[in-house]
Design an enzyme around this catalytic site. Structure first.
Site, PDB file in Angstrom:
ATOM      1  N   TYR A 187     -67.827  83.791 -79.002  1.00 62.93           N
ATOM      2  CA  TYR A 187     -66.593  83.671 -79.793  1.00 62.93           C
ATOM      3  C   TYR A 187     -65.416  83.813 -78.831  1.00 62.93           C
ATOM      4  CZ  TYR A 187     -63.724  84.530 -83.989  1.00 62.93           C
ATOM      5  OH  TYR A 187     -62.787  84.463 -84.979  1.00 62.93           O
ATOM      6  N   ARG A 240     -55.621  72.348 -83.341  1.00 61.13           N
ATOM      7  CA  ARG A 240     -55.009  73.626 -82.915  1.00 61.13           C
ATOM      8  C   ARG A 240     -56.143  74.600 -82.620  1.00 61.13           C
ATOM      9  NH1 ARG A 240     -55.997  78.230 -83.871  1.00 61.13           N
ATOM     10  NH2 ARG A 240     -55.164  78.886 -85.861  1.00 61.13           N
ATOM     11  N   LYS A 258     -68.051  79.927 -85.197  1.00 64.49           N
ATOM     12  CA  LYS A 258     -67.736  80.634 -86.450  1.00 64.49           C
ATOM     13  C   LYS A 258     -68.991  80.743 -87.313  1.00 64.49           C
ATOM     14  CE  LYS A 258     -63.136  81.203 -86.297  1.00 64.49           C
ATOM     15  NZ  LYS A 258     -62.343  82.393 -86.599  1.00 64.49           N
ATOM     16  N   GLU A 330     -60.717  75.345 -90.371  1.00 65.90           N
ATOM     17  CA  GLU A 330     -60.536  76.155 -89.165  1.00 65.90           C
ATOM     18  C   GLU A 330     -59.772  75.373 -88.103  1.00 65.90           C
ATOM     19  OE1 GLU A 330     -62.141  79.449 -89.075  1.00 65.90           O
ATOM     20  OE2 GLU A 330     -60.639  79.609 -87.494  1.00 65.90           O
ATOM     21  N   ASP A 331     -58.747  75.984 -87.597  1.00 68.57           N
ATOM     22  CA  ASP A 331     -58.013  75.455 -86.447  1.00 68.57           C
ATOM     23  C   ASP A 331     -57.492  74.025 -86.644  1.00 68.57           C
ATOM     24  OD1 ASP A 331     -58.604  77.956 -85.550  1.00 68.57           O
ATOM     25  OD2 ASP A 331     -59.456  77.341 -83.642  1.00 68.57           O
ATOM     26  N   ASP A 353     -59.314  79.966 -92.847  1.00 64.25           N
ATOM     27  CA  ASP A 353     -59.527  81.192 -92.090  1.00 64.25           C
ATOM     28  C   ASP A 353     -58.268  81.631 -91.349  1.00 64.25           C
ATOM     29  OD1 ASP A 353     -61.118  83.217 -91.004  1.00 64.25           O
ATOM     30  OD2 ASP A 353     -61.546  82.019 -89.221  1.00 64.25           O
ATOM     31  N   ASP A 354     -57.529  80.674 -90.796  1.00 62.82           N
ATOM     32  CA  ASP A 354     -56.365  81.024 -89.986  1.00 62.82           C
ATOM     33  C   ASP A 354     -55.221  81.548 -90.841  1.00 62.82           C
ATOM     34  OD1 ASP A 354     -57.502  80.083 -87.452  1.00 62.82           O
ATOM     35  OD2 ASP A 354     -57.498  78.157 -88.493  1.00 62.82           O
ATOM     36  N   ASN A 477     -54.954  84.023 -79.589  1.00 62.97           N
ATOM     37  CA  ASN A 477     -56.207  83.821 -78.842  1.00 62.97           C
ATOM     38  C   ASN A 477     -56.105  82.561 -77.996  1.00 62.97           C
ATOM     39  OD1 ASN A 477     -57.555  85.991 -80.159  1.00 62.97           O
ATOM     40  ND2 ASN A 477     -57.818  84.699 -81.959  1.00 62.97           N
ATOM     41  N   ASN A 521     -59.151  90.555 -85.647  1.00 61.19           N
ATOM     42  CA  ASN A 521     -59.624  89.172 -85.665  1.00 61.19           C
ATOM     43  C   ASN A 521     -60.258  88.864 -87.013  1.00 61.19           C
ATOM     44  OD1 ASN A 521     -61.467  86.802 -85.164  1.00 61.19           O
ATOM     45  ND2 ASN A 521     -60.482  86.988 -83.172  1.00 61.19           N
TER      46      ASN A 521
HETATM   47  N1  LIG Z   1     -56.497  87.191 -84.357  1.00 62.54           N
HETATM   48  C1  LIG Z   1     -56.860  86.310 -85.254  1.00 62.54           C
HETATM   49  O1  LIG Z   1     -57.759  86.555 -86.071  1.00 62.54           O
HETATM   50  C2  LIG Z   1     -56.179  85.005 -85.291  1.00 62.54           C
HETATM   51  C3  LIG Z   1     -55.381  84.594 -84.276  1.00 62.54           C
HETATM   52  N2  LIG Z   1     -54.754  83.379 -84.332  1.00 62.54           N
HETATM   53  C4  LIG Z   1     -53.977  83.002 -83.170  1.00 62.54           C
HETATM   54  O2  LIG Z   1     -52.610  82.951 -83.506  1.00 62.54           O
HETATM   55  C5  LIG Z   1     -51.971  81.936 -82.756  1.00 62.54           C
HETATM   56  C6  LIG Z   1     -51.183  81.076 -83.713  1.00 62.54           C
HETATM   57  O3  LIG Z   1     -52.053  80.465 -84.656  1.00 62.54           O
HETATM   58  P1  LIG Z   1     -51.437  79.691 -85.914  1.00 62.54           P
HETATM   59  O4  LIG Z   1     -50.476  80.532 -86.631  1.00 62.54           O
HETATM   60  O5  LIG Z   1     -52.576  79.146 -86.671  1.00 62.54           O
HETATM   61  O6  LIG Z   1     -50.691  78.514 -85.161  1.00 62.54           O
HETATM   62  P2  LIG Z   1     -49.387  77.737 -85.605  1.00 62.54           P
HETATM   63  O7  LIG Z   1     -49.213  76.633 -84.642  1.00 62.54           O
HETATM   64  O8  LIG Z   1     -49.429  77.442 -87.050  1.00 62.54           O
HETATM   65  O9  LIG Z   1     -48.233  78.825 -85.405  1.00 62.54           O
HETATM   66  C7  LIG Z   1     -47.642  79.179 -84.190  1.00 62.54           C
HETATM   67  C8  LIG Z   1     -46.180  79.407 -84.499  1.00 62.54           C
HETATM   68  O10 LIG Z   1     -45.601  80.042 -83.383  1.00 62.54           O
HETATM   69  C9  LIG Z   1     -44.336  79.445 -83.162  1.00 62.54           C
HETATM   70  N3  LIG Z   1     -43.981  79.636 -81.760  1.00 62.54           N
HETATM   71  C10 LIG Z   1     -44.476  79.014 -80.684  1.00 62.54           C
HETATM   72  N4  LIG Z   1     -43.920  79.518 -79.566  1.00 62.54           N
HETATM   73  C11 LIG Z   1     -43.047  80.457 -79.957  1.00 62.54           C
HETATM   74  C12 LIG Z   1     -42.160  81.316 -79.291  1.00 62.54           C
HETATM   75  N5  LIG Z   1     -42.092  81.310 -77.953  1.00 62.54           N
HETATM   76  N6  LIG Z   1     -41.393  82.138 -80.024  1.00 62.54           N
HETATM   77  C13 LIG Z   1     -41.483  82.160 -81.361  1.00 62.54           C
HETATM   78  N7  LIG Z   1     -42.326  81.375 -82.056  1.00 62.54           N
HETATM   79  C14 LIG Z   1     -43.084  80.538 -81.368  1.00 62.54           C
HETATM   80  C15 LIG Z   1     -44.515  78.003 -83.557  1.00 62.54           C
HETATM   81  O11 LIG Z   1     -43.240  77.494 -83.872  1.00 62.54           O
HETATM   82  P3  LIG Z   1     -43.014  75.937 -84.221  1.00 62.54           P
HETATM   83  O12 LIG Z   1     -43.529  75.783 -85.613  1.00 62.54           O
HETATM   84  O13 LIG Z   1     -41.558  75.809 -84.137  1.00 62.54           O
HETATM   85  O14 LIG Z   1     -43.790  75.186 -83.200  1.00 62.54           O
HETATM   86  C16 LIG Z   1     -45.425  78.125 -84.760  1.00 62.54           C
HETATM   87  O15 LIG Z   1     -44.710  78.266 -85.954  1.00 62.54           O
HETATM   88  C17 LIG Z   1     -53.073  81.204 -82.000  1.00 62.54           C
HETATM   89  O16 LIG Z   1     -53.098  81.677 -80.673  1.00 62.54           O
HETATM   90  C18 LIG Z   1     -54.331  81.609 -82.696  1.00 62.54           C
HETATM   91  O17 LIG Z   1     -55.422  81.681 -81.809  1.00 62.54           O
HETATM   92  C19 LIG Z   1     -54.866  82.549 -85.409  1.00 62.54           C
HETATM   93  C20 LIG Z   1     -55.669  82.896 -86.450  1.00 62.54           C
HETATM   94  C21 LIG Z   1     -56.433  84.136 -86.448  1.00 62.54           C
HETATM   95  C1  LIG Z   2     -59.497  83.745 -84.574  1.00 60.94           C
HETATM   96  C2  LIG Z   2     -59.050  82.436 -85.002  1.00 60.94           C
HETATM   97  O1  LIG Z   2     -59.454  81.952 -86.052  1.00 60.94           O
HETATM   98  C3  LIG Z   2     -58.122  81.713 -84.177  1.00 60.94           C
HETATM   99  O2  LIG Z   2     -57.661  82.249 -83.170  1.00 60.94           O
HETATM  100  O3  LIG Z   2     -57.816  80.581 -84.539  1.00 60.94           O
HETATM  101 MG   LIG Z   3     -59.066  79.873 -86.145  1.00 59.56          MG
END
Ligand SMILES: NC(=O)C1=CN([C@@H]2O[C@H](COP(=O)(O)OP(=O)(O)OC[C@H]3O[C@@H](n4cnc5c(N)ncnc54)[C@H](OP(=O)(O)O)[C@@H]3O)[C@@H](O)[C@H]2O)C=CC1
Ligand SMILES: CC(=O)C(=O)O
Ligand SMILES: [Mg+2]
Length: 621
Positions: A187, A240, A258, A330-331, A353-354, A477, A521
């Site tokens: 993972y 993504r 997953k 997912e993603d 999931d996200d 991540n 996570n």
């Molecule tokens: N720990 C966990 O269980 C999980 C972790 N994640 C992680 O979270 C991260 C984001 O995932 P997700 O939300 O799905 O992705 P998205 O692309 O939906 O969201 C990322 C957001 O961050 C914004 N962004 C990018 N750079 C900056 C910055 N420098 N300052 C402020 N905002 C910024 C983007 O803005 P804009 O829209 O303007 O591009 C976007 O809205 C990934 O790394 C993913 O791996 C996700 C799901 C679960």
């Molecule tokens: C953990 C997860 O789902 C992600 O980083 O997208």
């Molecule tokens: Mg994910």
């Protein structure tokens, strides 16, 4: 940057498959119509016991056919087999029993050196194995020893994938017994690197690839998958992948990973899990120019072309597997993820999931952290860096929990994506994160930006100036994208931070004290959440079920965990944790009238445990 009241944002099995006769509607139908006569004609290899329904006379030497029960057609006759006439073509699906060399090459049934002498005689294995017979425990010990010899995580990943393709039960036994050591391999973070290099390390295909070329034929493609009784699909379009961006078809590592967690952590049978990658192209120039890239070499299809392929997929899935098939998105990139969830949330059993799993795991951590910092959720102020799927999903669930939404920063309202709008609030534009912290005075800082190293020394120090115990969640991540490391959070906060991250960090020693960082996570949630849906026969996901999952997870944090500063229980206990989550989710489904498995089992935790797949070897007659 956005905010709410107190929430601010900145096998192919082929002939060697041994089906359990009651595994699917189609197989049940066959089982009803066929009686297997002895195995006198067995040869070293595969003994075919059944031909196609329409071709049963060809296999009459090994089966007796009861023609009375084979005719039918109707709503379950998805492929028109039952109603086909002689001039129509049907696929000759067969049930077969593996033995000999074929058995050793069948990952579902292979036990390697653990085949006992009696089994070696009965299944034509004599001479195909060295004489020693070992226990599964010794095999686990040997595999762990071998895996630990590899220096690079990617080598360990490849060794694990190889094991999964060779001996599925041993793979899951290893993963369950050594979950804390192997989770970072199968993972995050290693799966991220594996996806980036998927084209180069690709040996045997895993999962089902559905590309634009399969348009109009998705139902047939689903049928090529060897397992018929699918209960969970994890699907990505690869746009993504973690915080690594668009990895196109190579995102397949994510659904595969997953789903191994669905089995290892949540106990869902591996044969019920289907990883799917939808390939609509990629906008990743590096991959488009990479000679080893495995996907369609074209830019991403969008708009109607994209929507039509996804719709055909979602329709085919429900037609093929029925109302209760769970589809986990997912993603996907956020410009598709929210729309897909909204579009199919009312017609299918879908879960993102996200957005939803992440929200549930973070809410659980926040509820647990109240024991360390005091107050109620509504006493806290939440500042998010990153207003995407994870960020707004978390905000939504926190708001649902405290049942009040608040202000919106409206200066950018017109240009905001629809999922951000509810969280925009009235505030002077703020330039940097440190300024935002000083202006908003958050008690909780949540990183969901996908961009590494955003929580620098000034940021952590600003949080530590305002709060005695700042809660810092660096959720992005893989590790390279984490907003800060555990060491940075503890050092810059002088050991005061309550820290958890999306990808794991090792314990940190600061001024003689050892800090054990937690892992925030969604892997804590989705396996148990999915099990809860499946075991209750739930037909739709409801937000209240996410709250139920959070509540169950938070309740699993022990005083011993709190004493170490942890806001999540250790992954070592994940099966027990998943059983509690599943039970709470199922209970909510029954309460909401969305469960179809009736009557409701009396003890849902025990029932969840009893539903869980065990990777122990079975004895073969
Ligand atoms: N720990 C966990 O269980 C999980 C972790 N994640 C992680 O979270 C991260 C984001 O995932 P997700 O939300 O799905 O992705 P998205 O692309 O939906 O969201 C990322 C957001 O961050 C914004 N962004 C990018 N750079 C900056 C910055 N420098 N300052 C402020 N905002 C910024 C983007 O803005 P804009 O829209 O303007 O591009 C976007 O809205 C990934 O790394 C993913 O791996 C996700 C799901 C679960
Ligand atoms: C953990 C997860 O789902 C992600 O980083 O997208
Ligand atoms: Mg994910």
């Amino acid at each position: 940057m956005i905010s709410l009241s107190r929430t601010c944002f900145l096998n192919n099995a082929g002939v060697s498959e041994l089906y359990s006769p009651a595994n699917s509607t189609r197989q049940r139908r066959y089982a009803a119509s066929l009686k297997v006569v002895a195995s006198a004609g067995e040869r070293n290899g595969t003994v075919v016991m059944e031909g196609a329904l329409k071709e049963s006379k060809d296999v009459s030497s090994v089966v007796e056919v009861d023609n009375k029960s084979t005719v039918g057609g109707g709503v379950q006759d998805v492929y028109g087999e039952d109603s086909a006439t002689e001039d129509q073509f049907v696929t000759p699906w067969s049930i077969s029993v593996a033995s000999g060399y074929t058995l050793l090459r069948d990952p579902h049934h292979n036990k390697g050196l653990a085949f006992k002498d009696k089994e070696r005689d009965a299944h034509y294995l004599r001479g195909l194995l060295p004489p020693t017979v070992v226990s599964q425990e010794l095999q686990v010990k040997k595999m762990m020893h071998n895996i630990r010899q590899y220096q690079l995580p990617l080598q360990k990943y490849m060794a694990m994938m190889d094991l999964q393709e060779r001996n599925q039960k041993l793979f899951y036994k290893l993963l369950i017994d050594h979950v804390e050591e192997l989770l970072p391999i199968v993972y995050t973070p290693t799966v991220g690197e594996a996806c980036q290099k998927y084209g180069s390390i690709f040996m045997r295909p895993q999962g089902l690839y559905i590309s634009l070329r399969e348009k109009g034929k998705i139902l047939e493609v689903l049928r090529n998958w060897p397992e018929k009784n699918i209960q969970v699909i994890v699907v990505t379009d690869g746009e993504r992948i973690l915080g690594l961006g668009d990895l196109g078809c190579q995102g397949m590592g994510i659904p595969v990973g997953k789903l191994s967690l669905y089995t290892a952590l949540g106990g869902v049978r591996p044969s019920a899990c289907l990883p799917v990658t939808i390939d609509v192209g990629t906008n990743n120039e590096k991959l488009l120019n990479d000679e080893f890239y495995i996907g369609l070499r074209q830019r991403r299809a969008t708009g109607q072309e994209y929507a039509e392929l996804l719709h055909e997929f979602m329709t085919a899935v429900k037609q093929n597997y029925g109302e209760k098939i769970l589809v986990q998105f997912e993603d996907f990139a956020n410009h598709n993820a929210f729309d897909l969830l909204a579009k199919y949330g009312t017609s299918h059993l879908v879960f993102n999931d996200d957005i939803q799993g992440t929200a549930s795991v973070v809410l659980a951590g926040l509820v647990a952290s109240l024991k360390l910092v005091g107050g109620t959720l509504s006493d806290h102020r939440f500042l998010f860096l990153g207003a995407g799927e994870a960020g707004t999903g978390i905000a939504e669930l926190i708001a649902l929990e405290i049942a009040k939404k608040g202000l919106i920063v409206s200066s950018r309202l017109e240009s905001l994506q629809h999922f951000k709008k509810p969280w925009a609030h009235e505030h002077e534009p703020i330039k940097g994160l440190v300024d935002a912290i000083n202006a908003i005075k958050p008690t909780v800082l949540i990183g969901t930006s996908g961009v590494g190293r955003q929580f620098n020394k000034e940021v952590i120090e600003a949080m530590s100036t305002i709060n005695e115990k700042p809660i810092i969640l660096a959720l992005s991540n893989p590790t390279s994208q984490s907003e800060c490391t555990a060491e940075e959070a503890y050092t810059w906060s002088q050991g005061r931070a309550i820290f958890a991250s999306g990808s794991p960090f090792p314990p940190v020693e600061y001024e003689g004290k050892v800090f054990v960082p937690g892992q925030a996570n969604n892997a804590y949630i989705f396996p148990g959440f999915g099990l809860g849906l499946l075991m209750s026969g739930t037909i739709r996901v409801h937000d209240e079920m996410l709250l139920a999952a959070s509540e169950a997870l938070a309740a699993q944090v022990s005083q011993e965990n709190f004493d170490k500063g942890l806001i999540y229980p250790p992954f070592a206990n994940i099966r027990k944790i998943s059983a509690h989550i599943a039970a709470n989710v199922a209970a909510k489904a029954y309460e909401l009238g969305l469960a179809t498995r009736l009557p409701q089992p009396k003890d849902l935790v025990k029932y969840a445990e009893s539903c869980m797949y065990s990777p122990s070897y079975r004895s073969y007659r």
